[in-house]
Motif scaffolding. Sequence first.
Motif, PDB file in Angstrom:
ATOM      1  N   LEU A 200       0.829  -1.208   0.000  1.00  0.00           N
ATOM      2  CA  LEU A 200       0.000   0.000   0.000  1.00  0.00           C
ATOM      3  C   LEU A 200       0.863   1.257   0.000  1.00  0.00           C
ATOM      4  N   ALA A 201       1.928   1.253   0.790  1.00  0.00           N
ATOM      5  CA  ALA A 201       2.824   2.413   0.803  1.00  0.00           C
ATOM      6  C   ALA A 201       3.500   2.585  -0.555  1.00  0.00           C
ATOM      7  N   SER A 202       3.849   1.463  -1.191  1.00  0.00           N
ATOM      8  CA  SER A 202       4.485   1.539  -2.503  1.00  0.00           C
ATOM      9  C   SER A 202       3.514   2.053  -3.555  1.00  0.00           C
ATOM     10  N   LEU A 203       2.242   1.633  -3.458  1.00  0.00           N
ATOM     11  CA  LEU A 203       1.238   2.127  -4.395  1.00  0.00           C
ATOM     12  C   LEU A 203       1.068   3.641  -4.278  1.00  0.00           C
ATOM     13  N   ARG A 204       1.112   4.142  -3.049  1.00  0.00           N
ATOM     14  CA  ARG A 204       1.004   5.592  -2.864  1.00  0.00           C
ATOM     15  C   ARG A 204       2.213   6.318  -3.435  1.00  0.00           C
ATOM     16  N   ASP A 205       3.336   5.603  -3.539  1.00  0.00           N
ATOM     17  CA  ASP A 205       4.566   6.220  -4.027  1.00  0.00           C
ATOM     18  C   ASP A 205       4.700   6.135  -5.540  1.00  0.00           C
ATOM     19  N   VAL A 206       3.785   5.387  -6.209  1.00  0.00           N
ATOM     20  CA  VAL A 206       3.874   5.207  -7.655  1.00  0.00           C
ATOM     21  C   VAL A 206       3.813   6.528  -8.426  1.00  0.00           C
ATOM     22  N   PRO A 207       2.871   7.450  -8.114  1.00  0.00           N
ATOM     23  CA  PRO A 207       2.856   8.723  -8.874  1.00  0.00           C
ATOM     24  C   PRO A 207       4.178   9.473  -8.807  1.00  0.00           C
ATOM     25  N   ARG A 208       4.821   9.472  -7.632  1.00  0.00           N
ATOM     26  CA  ARG A 208       6.112  10.146  -7.526  1.00  0.00           C
ATOM     27  C   ARG A 208       7.153   9.453  -8.403  1.00  0.00           C
ATOM     28  N   ALA A 209       7.152   8.107  -8.401  1.00  0.00           N
ATOM     29  CA  ALA A 209       8.117   7.371  -9.213  1.00  0.00           C
ATOM     30  C   ALA A 209       7.910   7.652 -10.704  1.00  0.00           C
ATOM     31  N   ILE A 210       6.639   7.719 -11.131  1.00  0.00           N
ATOM     32  CA  ILE A 210       6.353   8.026 -12.531  1.00  0.00           C
ATOM     33  C   ILE A 210       6.826   9.429 -12.879  1.00  0.00           C
ATOM     34  N   THR A 211       6.513  10.399 -12.009  1.00  0.00           N
ATOM     35  CA  THR A 211       6.922  11.787 -12.249  1.00  0.00           C
ATOM     36  C   THR A 211       8.431  11.903 -12.353  1.00  0.00           C
ATOM     37  N   ASP A 212       9.139  11.224 -11.443  1.00  0.00           N
ATOM     38  CA  ASP A 212      10.601  11.269 -11.474  1.00  0.00           C
ATOM     39  C   ASP A 212      11.143  10.658 -12.765  1.00  0.00           C
ATOM     40  N   GLY A 213      10.546   9.526 -13.177  1.00  0.00           N
ATOM     41  CA  GLY A 213      11.009   8.876 -14.401  1.00  0.00           C
ATOM     42  C   GLY A 213      10.790   9.741 -15.629  1.00  0.00           C
ATOM     43  N   VAL A 214       9.611  10.362 -15.720  1.00  0.00           N
ATOM     44  CA  VAL A 214       9.324  11.256 -16.853  1.00  0.00           C
ATOM     45  C   VAL A 214      10.277  12.439 -16.845  1.00  0.00           C
ATOM     46  N   ARG A 215      10.571  12.969 -15.660  1.00  0.00           N
ATOM     47  CA  ARG A 215      11.483  14.109 -15.559  1.00  0.00           C
ATOM     48  C   ARG A 215      12.887  13.714 -16.030  1.00  0.00           C
ATOM     49  N   VAL A 216      13.317  12.505 -15.675  1.00  0.00           N
ATOM     50  CA  VAL A 216      14.630  12.039 -16.111  1.00  0.00           C
ATOM     51  C   VAL A 216      14.703  11.983 -17.633  1.00  0.00           C
ATOM     52  N   VAL A 217      13.652  11.459 -18.277  1.00  0.00           N
ATOM     53  CA  VAL A 217      13.641  11.362 -19.739  1.00  0.00           C
ATOM     54  C   VAL A 217      13.630  12.745 -20.373  1.00  0.00           C
ATOM     55  N   ARG A 218      12.812  13.648 -19.851  1.00  0.00           N
ATOM     56  CA  ARG A 218      12.700  14.988 -20.435  1.00  0.00           C
ATOM     57  C   ARG A 218      14.012  15.753 -20.361  1.00  0.00           C
ATOM     58  N   ARG A 219      14.800  15.507 -19.340  1.00  0.00           N
ATOM     59  CA  ARG A 219      16.037  16.263 -19.151  1.00  0.00           C
ATOM     60  C   ARG A 219      17.218  15.688 -19.904  1.00  0.00           C
ATOM     61  N   SER A 220      17.047  14.533 -20.532  1.00  0.00           N
ATOM     62  CA  SER A 220      18.163  13.871 -21.216  1.00  0.00           C
ATOM     63  C   SER A 220      17.917  13.819 -22.712  1.00  0.00           C
ATOM     64  N   ARG A 221      18.780  14.461 -23.469  1.00  0.00           N
ATOM     65  CA  ARG A 221      18.647  14.417 -24.928  1.00  0.00           C
ATOM     66  C   ARG A 221      18.839  12.991 -25.432  1.00  0.00           C
ATOM     67  N   VAL A 222      19.726  12.248 -24.795  1.00  0.00           N
ATOM     68  CA  VAL A 222      19.969  10.862 -25.206  1.00  0.00           C
ATOM     69  C   VAL A 222      18.718  10.018 -24.997  1.00  0.00           C
ATOM     70  N   LEU A 223      18.093  10.125 -23.815  1.00  0.00           N
ATOM     71  CA  LEU A 223      16.906   9.329 -23.530  1.00  0.00           C
ATOM     72  C   LEU A 223      15.736   9.712 -24.437  1.00  0.00           C
ATOM     73  N   LEU A 224      15.564  10.993 -24.689  1.00  0.00           N
ATOM     74  CA  LEU A 224      14.489  11.423 -25.588  1.00  0.00           C
ATOM     75  C   LEU A 224      14.662  10.801 -26.969  1.00  0.00           C
ATOM     76  N   ALA A 225      15.894  10.787 -27.452  1.00  0.00           N
ATOM     77  CA  ALA A 225      16.154  10.204 -28.768  1.00  0.00           C
ATOM     78  C   ALA A 225      15.936   8.697 -28.754  1.00  0.00           C
ATOM     79  N   LEU A 226      16.368   8.032 -27.681  1.00  0.00           N
ATOM     80  CA  LEU A 226      16.184   6.580 -27.592  1.00  0.00           C
ATOM     81  C   LEU A 226      14.705   6.214 -27.539  1.00  0.00           C
ATOM     82  N   VAL A 227      13.925   6.980 -26.807  1.00  0.00           N
ATOM     83  CA  VAL A 227      12.482   6.725 -26.751  1.00  0.00           C
ATOM     84  C   VAL A 227      11.851   6.955 -28.120  1.00  0.00           C
ATOM     85  N   ALA A 228      12.326   7.958 -28.847  1.00  0.00           N
ATOM     86  CA  ALA A 228      11.802   8.217 -30.192  1.00  0.00           C
ATOM     87  C   ALA A 228      12.120   7.072 -31.151  1.00  0.00           C
TER      88      ALA A 228
END
Length: 410
Positions: A200-228
Amino acid sequence: MNLHRRYLVLLALRWLPVGLCIPILVLLPLSRGLTLAETGLAASLQGFVVLALELPTGGLSDSWGRRPTLVLAASVAVVSMSLLAVADSFALFAIVYVLQGIYRALDSGPLESWYVDVSLAADPSVKLERGLSAGGTVIGLAIGAGALATGGLVAWVEMPGIPTLVVPVLAGLCVQVTGLAAIVLLVREPPHPDGRRRLLASLRDVPRAITDGVRVVRRSRVLLALVAVELCWGFGMVTFEVLMPVRLSELLGGTEEAAAVTGPASAVAWLVAAAGAAVIPLLTARVGVAVTAGVLRIAHGVAVVGMGLLAGPAGVLTGYLATYLVHGASNPVHMTLLHREVSGENRSTVMSINSMMMQPAGALGMILLTALATGTSVSTAIVVGAVVLALAAPLYLPAIRAERRPRVPV
């Protein structure tokens, strides 16, 4: 058993049931009275569920842990396979595919993330492409061996009171149960910094984990290109997963003749993909991981063009096997570049973002390329898909530049 062997054993147990079930996934519901349209509608539910849950389950793996997520995923797979063995209506097959979607979403990333996390913890300079290429080899071998085994089970094995097409499902169920036990026994991960992780505690932490992951991708030109890259890849995969049998049926004069050839060809293709993954360490040692990835994208497009333009069934199958050779080699190098750019706390989420891009791209490719094939020719549609595959090559340029700079280990 060392980490590398544990990883490969778990991969084999995870993908062998897939190979066992691939040849009968359409035939089984048809034999139980479903129409082809009903079978397709039920199967489509899996894709929608995966698309909806890909990011949340990636965040769950990062917040709850790799091992409990894998145990949950394998448990869902066992339930799904058990239901598949007895399903005899549209509603039951729909439930099977919904459960399969949940399983695929949960399973997308945590095993590979666990392997990478533990490998980097033991040796920050470890060459990830070696382990991931070995994993790709095992996946191809497991799927190919499973598909070939199903041919033998259907042809030669008779079990009193059990329909022939159910025998591979029961075999896959046995492997799934073994895989669940293997996860419990073989997967060990470091203690979480916050202590014991509760669901239950981990489920509550999922939105933060998703936000952090998206932020990591947005800040990295390499990751953005790899996702593309995944957008081009998902679009182009329609050529060899959907259009190749259609092209073959044109040349052989009928769908039944094409189906008789496509089954064995698919099994061999996965074995060829395993060979492609196996040679990756040799290529990357010479030119680097990122350059190898870019060259393979071009080679993938060339192979698919051959599948669309080479004359006769033999030419199509040659292009098809060449396509899977490159396909099997491409995934380990792409995932190695992805893992280089992320740390353990975001790894599964970023992998889910990468994987999720393939879903809408594949759907768009299905719509546009099948429409193009209808309006012009199947060969034209295959060539267009090949061009899109090759267009992903320049997207590896940021990774090539990053690979040539001195790196600080993650």
